[in-house]
Design a protein around this motif. Sequence first.
Motif, PDB file in Angstrom:
ATOM      1  N   GLU A  62       0.808  -1.221   0.000  1.00  0.00           N
ATOM      2  CA  GLU A  62       0.000   0.000   0.000  1.00  0.00           C
ATOM      3  C   GLU A  62       0.841   1.272   0.000  1.00  0.00           C
ATOM      4  O   GLU A  62       0.513   2.258  -0.677  1.00  0.00           O
ATOM      5  N   GLY A  66       1.710   1.487  -3.836  1.00  0.00           N
ATOM      6  CA  GLY A  66       0.589   2.383  -4.061  1.00  0.00           C
ATOM      7  C   GLY A  66       0.967   3.842  -3.952  1.00  0.00           C
ATOM      8  O   GLY A  66       0.384   4.704  -4.616  1.00  0.00           O
ATOM      9  N   SER A  70      -2.694   5.487  -2.643  1.00  0.00           N
ATOM     10  CA  SER A  70      -3.411   4.707  -1.641  1.00  0.00           C
ATOM     11  C   SER A  70      -4.369   5.554  -0.813  1.00  0.00           C
ATOM     12  O   SER A  70      -5.289   5.012  -0.188  1.00  0.00           O
ATOM     13  N   SER A  74      -7.890   3.682  -0.365  1.00  0.00           N
ATOM     14  CA  SER A  74      -8.406   3.152   0.907  1.00  0.00           C
ATOM     15  C   SER A  74      -8.132   4.033   2.126  1.00  0.00           C
ATOM     16  O   SER A  74      -8.929   4.058   3.055  1.00  0.00           O
ATOM     17  N   TRP A  75      -7.019   4.745   2.132  1.00  0.00           N
ATOM     18  CA  TRP A  75      -6.603   5.402   3.369  1.00  0.00           C
ATOM     19  C   TRP A  75      -7.565   6.491   3.859  1.00  0.00           C
ATOM     20  O   TRP A  75      -7.738   6.670   5.055  1.00  0.00           O
TER      21      TRP A  75
END
Length: 409
Positions: A62, A66, A70, A74-75
């Motif tokens: 991630e 990423g 990221s 998602s973060w």
Amino acid sequence: MTSRVDVDLAARALDLDAVDPLAAHRDAFVDAPGVVAYLDGNSLGRPLRATAARLQEFVAGEWGSGLIRSWERSWMDEPMRLGDELGRVVLGAGEGRTVIGDSTTVLLYKAARAAVAARPGRGRIVTDTANFPTDRFLLQGVAAELGLTITLLEPPADGGVTVADVEGALGEDVALVLLSAVAFRSAHLADVPGITAAVHAAGALVVWDLSHAAGAVPLALDADDVDLAVGCSYKYLNGGPGAPAFLYCAERLQDELRQPVQGWMGSAEPFVMGERYEPAAGMRRWLSGTPPIVGMLPIAGMLALLDSVGMDAVRAKSQALTAYVIEYADARLAPAGVRLASPRDPAVRGSHVTLDHPDFEALVPRLQERGVIPDFRRPDGLRVGLSPLSTSFAEVHAGLEAVRDALGA
């Protein structure tokens, strides 16, 4: 020479381990070399073995692969997503009521300041003398900031605040009551629904500090009609040193309360970089700065383990462990002048036991040299903190034997 009582207590510890349905989960935690008994899990939980692998995966994946993408993947949503998982597994809270981020102190300040602002014209805050220093200190700051007064309840050393205590302190001038669900020294387990109802009847709001409860005691924040709650994640949630705390806010209050630390991550459109702050909808509004994504990783692993085990099973193991400590203390430590400073009734006791003796502070370094790690709380309390999933009865017995030897009992 070993006494019959010693043999019985040692055998009893082994018997309890033999029938412990959670015993296999101890292997999920890192075993510290040279540590005979870790009796401080209520201050800092052991790391999960899986945490190291998860951190490595994160660095390579991630974060490493990423990179900044990221955040979009998602973060940005992780504080709320993990908050929902914490609410479901541990807090008895529905979706959209819990968020992860900031330290316990910062989140307590946010909750307390928002609660007081929501009750204008009321000039008094209620807490207790046995509450954790952070709670008392930040309330002193809020009171000085706003010209409020603080009423301090004085619970007994081996107990905690009761519904009657709170009712006696309430009045039309009380804006906020801030208490701990489990007292950090005595381990007294408060009547959360009873006290919350009493506070509501007086028109005030209540903030619960769950730091010594979350992950060890089943909670029902939605059912108990709790207003606000805050807790840390490095004790029974095994998040590691400095792991981010969590904040719960009842759904009915989310549009009413305005948190005081207005930062870009809690705004309605953080990347617009607008001129004026407008709070985001739901629990995102409680965020301020960039969320501690790395710090959330160990929490997720522990929540998965707690979910597989169930909080009722964790509570049953906790009560058995603390009962064994009291049984041992009565038999082998009381003759040396050790006093129980926690409730005897398991229904109102959290997951640690405090034992008092004037020599304990001087004995702690000697215990640590023997690989026994307890927790000391002034003036003379040895806290035996028992994290149910990572602690065995034999380990507790070995630790208490070392305490007895150090006392010369």
